[in-house]
Design a protein around this motif. Structure first.
Motif, mmCIF file in Angstrom:
data_model
loop_
_atom_site.group_PDB
_atom_site.id
_atom_site.type_symbol
_atom_site.label_atom_id
_atom_site.label_comp_id
_atom_site.label_asym_id
_atom_site.label_seq_id
_atom_site.Cartn_x
_atom_site.Cartn_y
_atom_site.Cartn_z
ATOM 1 N N ASN A 156 67.406 78.949 -58.971
ATOM 2 C CA ASN A 156 67.457 79.441 -57.594
ATOM 3 C C ASN A 156 66.570 80.693 -57.519
ATOM 4 O OD1 ASN A 156 68.120 80.781 -55.221
ATOM 5 N ND2 ASN A 156 70.281 80.141 -55.279
ATOM 6 N N THR A 158 65.645 82.537 -55.065
ATOM 7 C CA THR A 158 66.160 83.647 -54.255
ATOM 8 C C THR A 158 67.092 84.512 -55.100
ATOM 9 O OG1 THR A 158 66.252 82.007 -52.488
ATOM 10 C CG2 THR A 158 67.175 84.185 -52.022
ATOM 11 N N LEU A 159 67.943 83.823 -55.835
ATOM 12 C CA LEU A 159 68.875 84.539 -56.704
ATOM 13 C C LEU A 159 68.106 85.299 -57.794
ATOM 14 C CD1 LEU A 159 71.806 85.109 -57.537
ATOM 15 C CD2 LEU A 159 71.783 82.979 -58.850
ATOM 16 N N GLU A 162 66.745 88.416 -56.393
ATOM 17 C CA GLU A 162 67.818 89.410 -56.190
ATOM 18 C C GLU A 162 68.174 90.097 -57.509
ATOM 19 O OE1 GLU A 162 70.175 87.137 -52.528
ATOM 20 O OE2 GLU A 162 71.174 87.402 -54.476
HETATM 21 C C1 NAG Z 1 70.525 80.731 -53.986
HETATM 22 O O1 NAG Z 1 70.890 82.096 -54.094
HETATM 23 C C2 NAG Z 1 71.101 82.709 -52.851
HETATM 24 C C3 NAG Z 1 71.246 84.206 -53.097
HETATM 25 O O2 NAG Z 1 72.270 84.463 -54.034
HETATM 26 C C4 NAG Z 1 72.289 82.089 -52.179
HETATM 27 O O3 NAG Z 1 72.525 82.708 -50.927
HETATM 28 C C5 NAG Z 1 72.014 80.594 -51.995
HETATM 29 O O4 NAG Z 1 73.162 79.956 -51.452
HETATM 30 C C6 NAG Z 1 71.629 79.956 -53.289
HETATM 31 N N1 NAG Z 1 71.152 78.608 -53.043
HETATM 32 C C7 NAG Z 1 71.675 77.555 -53.630
HETATM 33 C C8 NAG Z 1 71.049 76.236 -53.309
HETATM 34 O O5 NAG Z 1 72.574 77.623 -54.443
#
Ligand code: NAG
Ligand code: GDP
Ligand code: NAG
Ligand code: MG
Length: 415
Positions: A156, A158-159, A162
């Motif tokens: 992920n 985005t994670l 972060e």
């Molecule tokens: C990926 O990480 C983000 C930030 O922590 C989170 O909001 C999101 O739900 C995650 N996406 C998935 C597909 O797990």
């Protein structure tokens, strides 16, 4: 006009003398070792003369000392099937030339081993020309494509971004490229198509901007081969714990998972391994010790074992190369310490080496005329971050009568 000048020089000499006395008193109270060392002869070396190629090294006052037995100097006509491997950017050309110059002058000008350069961007013509010009060995240039240098589908991003934000306090904590680099050095360089094509039995990893201080008059690759060594290092060090808080837990999960299945990979008795280099006798925690991989002479097929490929795969799926900042050094070291026999390691004490601010400079009469470094600056036994003493203790630990295996020690009890 400047009235203060009337007081000099006598006044200032008195002040300096006073500070000097204060300094001595401070030393005597807080650093008694420094003062007593003025009166103590250096006791580290034993019966060595400058022709002998045998000596001992080890931390002062430690019962575990290591005997160094240099192979004879030789211009052998036999060569190992081996070469240098470097991951490097075009922008590091000058630093690369500097490292190559050292390696060539101290060793390779008499041996002509080939070089392999890897990069996730195409090398420039200038880079290729200048690195080819400095060696008589063959040079090869490989491109690292997205299959080895990008995010796997399960990460992920985005994670990951972060998490990077939160890691400004650890070395390279916020760097994205550094993470790809560590993952590549852990899981891919040994199966890069060009590396496979060259089919080297051993490799020697080099980085830009490192120094090699000592003439090497024998062939370290052949030494490894003839002595059945699989992993060679010069510096061992403590990793910043903030880079891999969950790594040890993941390692133990992996051991537990494989111990339950048909394939038990870590089935050596703990007493035959270097496990004490990386953990305590209960295997509870990772102590952050690792071999510095910026210098590494190893057998290529160590990483091509089923055991390592599955190990890397398991770690990769857990995502710690991106969500944390796992280094290739702890990953290599943890695996090797748990998997290899302790006799398969080799400490290249004779190879004087510097990376960033840390250096290893061997202390030996034999090498004194062949090294361009100061043994007083070596971090081996004096720096609290050095793991060399621990390595020797782990190597020579004879208190272990346990026949318990690594897998048995590390697996979590079933719930
Ligand atoms: C990926 O990480 C983000 C930030 O922590 C989170 O909001 C999101 O739900 C995650 N996406 C998935 C597909 O797990
Ligand atoms: N091609 C390429 N090489 C890299 C990159 N980042 C690091 N390296 C190489 O990977 C090795 C380790 O990087 P370095 O910056 O020296 O990290 P350190 O030794 O841990 O401080 C060196 O050989 C670098 O040249 C990158 O983004 N691209
Ligand atoms: C090896 O060969 C080189 C070049 O021919 C020579 O300069 C060097 O002295 C030789 N070293 C030994 C140990 O024989
Ligand atoms: Mg480096």
């Amino acid at each position: 006009m400047i009235s203060i000048s009337r007081k000099t020089p006598c006044f200032y000499v008195q002040i300096l003398f006073f500070i000097h006395i204060l300094g001595l008193i401070w030393c005597a109270i807080y650093r008694p070792n420094i003062i007593s060392s003025w009166y103590r002869p250096q006791a580290e070396q034993t019966d060595e003369n400058s022709n002998s190629r045998v000596w001992t090294t080890g931390p002062p006052h430690n019962p575990n000392q290591l005997s160094v037995d240099l192979p004879p100097a030789d211009n052998r006509t036999t060569r190992a099937n081996a070469g240098f491997v470097v991951l490097v950017r075009n922008s590091e050309l000058v630093q690369m030339i500097q490292s190559m110059y050292d390696v060539e002058q101290r060793f390779n000008k008499n041996f002509d081993y080939p070089w392999l350069f890897l990069n996730e961007e195409p090398f420039t013509e200038e880079f290729k020309e200048r690195t080819t010009a400095i060696t008589n060995g063959k040079t090869h240039y490989g491109f690292v494509d997205e299959s080895m240098w990008s995010y796997p589908s399960w990460i992920n991003q985005t994670l990951a971004a972060e998490r990077r934000e939160l890691m400004s306090g650890v070395p390279y904590g916020t760097s994205e490229s550094y993470r790809h680099m560590c993952r590549f050095q852990s899981g891919f360089f040994w199966r890069h198509p060009l590396f496979l094509e060259l089919n080297w039995e051993y490799y020697w990893r080099v980085e830009p901007n490192v120094r090699y201080y000592c003439d090497i008059d024998y062939d370290p690759f052949l030494y490894m081969k003839q002595n059945n060594k699989k992993y060679g290092f010069t510096i061992s060090f403590v990793e910043n714990a903030g880079t891999d808080p969950s790594l040890w837990h993941v390692v133990r999960d992996y051991v537990s998972a494989t111990a339950e299945g048909k394939r038990v990979y870590f089935n050596r008795p703990v007493k035959d391994t270097l496990y004490r280099f990386i953990t305590d006798h209960t295997g509870e925690n990772y102590n952050q010790c690792h071999f510095w991989t910026n210098f590494e002479i190893a057998r290529s097929d160590l990483w091509r074992t089923d055991a390592y490929q599955t190990f890397f795969g398991y770690l990769d799926v857990k995502g710690g190369f991106f969500y944390e900042r796992w280094g290739d050094a702890p990953v290599h070291s943890i695996f090797a310490a748990l998997y290899l026999h302790k006799d398969e390691f080799h400490y290249f004490h004779d190879i004087g080496y510097r990376h960033s601010v840390y250096e290893h400079c061997p202390k030996s009469e034999t090498l004194a005329s062949r090294c361009y470094c100061d043994p007083a600056k070596t971090l081996d036994y004096s720096d609290g971050m050095s793991c060399l003493t621990r390595y020797m203790d782990a190597l020579m630990d004879s208190n272990l009568d346990k026949s318990i295996t690594v897998a048995e020690l590390l697996q979590y009890p079933e719930e």
